[in-house]
Write an enzyme that holds these catalytic residues in place. Structure first.
Site, PDB file in Angstrom:
ATOM      1  N   HIS A 235      10.067  14.139 -32.579  1.00 32.09           N
ATOM      2  CA  HIS A 235       9.130  13.971 -31.455  1.00 32.09           C
ATOM      3  C   HIS A 235       8.221  12.789 -31.723  1.00 32.09           C
ATOM      4  O   HIS A 235       7.765  12.591 -32.868  1.00 32.09           O
ATOM      5  CB  HIS A 235       8.261  15.220 -31.267  1.00 32.09           C
ATOM      6  CG  HIS A 235       9.050  16.441 -30.960  1.00 32.09           C
ATOM      7  ND1 HIS A 235       9.651  16.657 -29.749  1.00 32.09           N
ATOM      8  CD2 HIS A 235       9.362  17.510 -31.732  1.00 32.09           C
ATOM      9  CE1 HIS A 235      10.298  17.809 -29.782  1.00 32.09           C
ATOM     10  NE2 HIS A 235      10.146  18.342 -30.981  1.00 32.09           N
TER      11      HIS A 235
ATOM     12  N   ALA B  96      11.301  18.066 -23.193  1.00 34.11           N
ATOM     13  CA  ALA B  96      10.794  19.375 -22.798  1.00 34.11           C
ATOM     14  C   ALA B  96      11.795  20.510 -23.041  1.00 34.11           C
ATOM     15  O   ALA B  96      11.390  21.673 -23.174  1.00 34.11           O
ATOM     16  CB  ALA B  96      10.389  19.346 -21.325  1.00 34.11           C
TER      17      ALA B  96
ATOM     18  N   TYR C  30       2.645   8.713 -25.710  1.00 30.67           N
ATOM     19  CA  TYR C  30       3.953   8.367 -26.284  1.00 30.67           C
ATOM     20  C   TYR C  30       4.056   6.925 -26.777  1.00 30.67           C
ATOM     21  O   TYR C  30       5.067   6.554 -27.375  1.00 30.67           O
ATOM     22  CB  TYR C  30       5.056   8.647 -25.249  1.00 30.67           C
ATOM     23  CG  TYR C  30       5.121  10.107 -24.852  1.00 30.67           C
ATOM     24  CD1 TYR C  30       5.422  11.086 -25.791  1.00 30.67           C
ATOM     25  CD2 TYR C  30       4.854  10.511 -23.544  1.00 30.67           C
ATOM     26  CE1 TYR C  30       5.463  12.423 -25.445  1.00 30.67           C
ATOM     27  CE2 TYR C  30       4.893  11.853 -23.180  1.00 30.67           C
ATOM     28  CZ  TYR C  30       5.196  12.802 -24.138  1.00 30.67           C
ATOM     29  OH  TYR C  30       5.232  14.127 -23.790  1.00 30.67           O
TER      30      TYR C  30
ATOM     31  N   ARG D 204       5.755   5.796 -19.515  1.00 31.56           N
ATOM     32  CA  ARG D 204       5.445   7.215 -19.382  1.00 31.56           C
ATOM     33  C   ARG D 204       4.275   7.586 -20.300  1.00 31.56           C
ATOM     34  O   ARG D 204       4.414   7.528 -21.528  1.00 31.56           O
ATOM     35  CB  ARG D 204       6.677   8.036 -19.782  1.00 31.56           C
ATOM     36  CG  ARG D 204       6.445   9.517 -19.806  1.00 31.56           C
ATOM     37  CD  ARG D 204       7.572  10.255 -20.523  1.00 31.56           C
ATOM     38  NE  ARG D 204       7.288  11.674 -20.527  1.00 31.56           N
ATOM     39  CZ  ARG D 204       7.879  12.568 -21.306  1.00 31.56           C
ATOM     40  NH1 ARG D 204       8.832  12.166 -22.144  1.00 31.56           N
ATOM     41  NH2 ARG D 204       7.552  13.826 -21.258  1.00 31.56           N
TER      42      ARG D 204
ATOM     43  N   GLU E 296      15.041  17.534 -35.835  1.00 35.54           N
ATOM     44  CA  GLU E 296      14.225  17.507 -34.615  1.00 35.54           C
ATOM     45  C   GLU E 296      13.251  16.331 -34.704  1.00 35.54           C
ATOM     46  O   GLU E 296      12.639  16.108 -35.751  1.00 35.54           O
ATOM     47  CB  GLU E 296      13.453  18.826 -34.526  1.00 35.54           C
ATOM     48  CG  GLU E 296      12.538  18.933 -33.334  1.00 35.54           C
ATOM     49  CD  GLU E 296      11.724  20.248 -33.343  1.00 35.54           C
ATOM     50  OE1 GLU E 296      11.641  20.904 -34.406  1.00 35.54           O
ATOM     51  OE2 GLU E 296      11.170  20.579 -32.287  1.00 35.54           O
TER      52      GLU E 296
ATOM     53  N   ARG F 101      -0.765  19.961 -28.919  1.00 35.24           N
ATOM     54  CA  ARG F 101      -0.917  19.737 -27.475  1.00 35.24           C
ATOM     55  C   ARG F 101      -1.019  21.088 -26.748  1.00 35.24           C
ATOM     56  O   ARG F 101      -1.488  22.052 -27.308  1.00 35.24           O
ATOM     57  CB  ARG F 101       0.239  18.850 -26.984  1.00 35.24           C
ATOM     58  CG  ARG F 101       0.230  17.475 -27.669  1.00 35.24           C
ATOM     59  CD  ARG F 101       1.379  16.607 -27.224  1.00 35.24           C
ATOM     60  NE  ARG F 101       1.337  16.382 -25.778  1.00 35.24           N
ATOM     61  CZ  ARG F 101       2.367  15.897 -25.085  1.00 35.24           C
ATOM     62  NH1 ARG F 101       3.505  15.608 -25.703  1.00 35.24           N
ATOM     63  NH2 ARG F 101       2.250  15.724 -23.784  1.00 35.24           N
TER      64      ARG F 101
ATOM     65  N   ASN G  45      15.712  14.403 -30.107  1.00 36.42           N
ATOM     66  CA  ASN G  45      14.456  14.563 -29.370  1.00 36.42           C
ATOM     67  C   ASN G  45      14.841  15.160 -28.031  1.00 36.42           C
ATOM     68  O   ASN G  45      15.269  14.442 -27.114  1.00 36.42           O
ATOM     69  CB  ASN G  45      13.732  13.228 -29.187  1.00 36.42           C
ATOM     70  CG  ASN G  45      12.371  13.441 -28.522  1.00 36.42           C
ATOM     71  OD1 ASN G  45      12.072  14.526 -28.018  1.00 36.42           O
ATOM     72  ND2 ASN G  45      11.539  12.410 -28.513  1.00 36.42           N
TER      73      ASN G  45
ATOM     74  N   PRO H  70      15.234  14.713 -21.575  1.00 36.03           N
ATOM     75  CA  PRO H  70      14.678  14.322 -20.280  1.00 36.03           C
ATOM     76  C   PRO H  70      13.395  13.515 -20.378  1.00 36.03           C
ATOM     77  O   PRO H  70      12.541  13.776 -21.226  1.00 36.03           O
ATOM     78  CB  PRO H  70      14.414  15.657 -19.584  1.00 36.03           C
ATOM     79  CG  PRO H  70      14.367  16.671 -20.669  1.00 36.03           C
ATOM     80  CD  PRO H  70      15.295  16.164 -21.741  1.00 36.03           C
ATOM     81  N   ASN H  71      13.327  12.551 -19.486  1.00 32.50           N
ATOM     82  CA  ASN H  71      12.154  11.685 -19.276  1.00 32.50           C
ATOM     83  C   ASN H  71      11.957  10.643 -20.368  1.00 32.50           C
ATOM     84  O   ASN H  71      11.097   9.774 -20.228  1.00 32.50           O
ATOM     85  CB  ASN H  71      10.870  12.524 -19.101  1.00 32.50           C
ATOM     86  CG  ASN H  71      10.987  13.493 -17.947  1.00 32.50           C
ATOM     87  OD1 ASN H  71      11.293  13.079 -16.829  1.00 32.50           O
ATOM     88  ND2 ASN H  71      10.792  14.785 -18.194  1.00 32.50           N
TER      89      ASN H  71
HETATM   90  C1  DQA Z   1       8.350  15.033 -26.824  1.00 30.64           C
HETATM   91  C2  DQA Z   1       7.365  16.201 -26.806  1.00 30.64           C
HETATM   92  C3  DQA Z   1       7.750  17.196 -25.729  1.00 30.64           C
HETATM   93  O1  DQA Z   1       6.802  18.255 -25.684  1.00 30.64           O
HETATM   94  C4  DQA Z   1       7.776  16.529 -24.373  1.00 30.64           C
HETATM   95  O2  DQA Z   1       8.221  17.435 -23.379  1.00 30.64           O
HETATM   96  C5  DQA Z   1       8.589  15.294 -24.340  1.00 30.64           C
HETATM   97  C6  DQA Z   1       8.461  14.366 -25.467  1.00 30.64           C
HETATM   98  C7  DQA Z   1       7.903  13.946 -27.837  1.00 30.64           C
HETATM   99  O3  DQA Z   1       8.742  13.138 -28.216  1.00 30.64           O
HETATM  100  O4  DQA Z   1       6.734  13.894 -28.218  1.00 30.64           O
HETATM  101  O5  DQA Z   1       9.280  15.003 -23.404  1.00 30.64           O
HETATM  102  O6  DQA Z   1       9.617  15.500 -27.239  1.00 30.64           O
END
Ligand code: DQA
Length: 148
Positions: free
Chosen positions: A104, A81, A26, A21, A102, A111, A78, A13-14
């Site tokens: 990120h 959240a 990011y 964003r 995984e 954080r 990735n 998501p997002n």
């Molecule tokens: C994220 C880190 C997560 O905590 C966050 O909710 C994201 C992006 C990252 O790529 O840094 O949506 O996965």
């Protein structure tokens, strides 16, 4: 049907909003930029790439199952959240034999405290984080090591 040397790169998501964003966290690369760079890197290793994004948890679960069914070499995940909330993703990773890395952009452990727990990370084979868009490239290199 087995897909030789295919890497699934799954985004949660997002992440469709990357570029605009919270760029201070990011970066300014869009998801399309990241996909392009992943495809360029994948060519070096002769990988086929399946690159997807969804804002819906169940899609990510279904795509993990698909990667397993299709005999993918690895999954880069990735989960956004959902990393920090999803026992369903944790279970899906444990249910499949494909190694999941995984990924990120940021380093969640530096954080807010609610980002310190990763249900994905407990089940994943490896993790690359905190390198911005380059996290995906380093994760692809790790996938290549797995595939070697
Ligand atoms: C994220 C880190 C997560 O905590 C966050 O909710 C994201 C992006 C990252 O790529 O840094 O949506 O996965």
């Amino acid at each position: 049907m087995r897909m030789p040397r295919t890497i699934f790169i799954l985004n949660g998501p997002n992440l469709n909003l990357l570029g605009t964003r919270e760029p201070e966290i990011y970066g300014t690369a869009t998801l399309a930029d990241i996909e392009r760079d992943c495809r360029t890197e994948a060519d070096v290793y002769g990988f086929d790439i399946v690159f997807r994004q969804s804002n819906h948890e169940g899609d990510l679960v279904d795509w993990l199952h698909e990667a397993h069914r299709e005999g993918a070499t690895a999954v880069l995940l990735n989960a956004g959240a959902y990393t920090h909330t999803s026992i369903a993703l944790h279970d899906a990773i444990k249910s499949i034999s494909v190694p999941v890395i995984e990924v990120h952009l940021s380093d969640p452990e530096t954080r807010e405290p609610f980002r310190h727990l990763s249900y994905v990370g407990i089940a994943a084979a490896d993790c690359v984080k905190g390198l911005g868009a380059r996290s995906y490239i380093v994760a692809l290199q790790k996938a290549a090591e797995i595939a070697a």
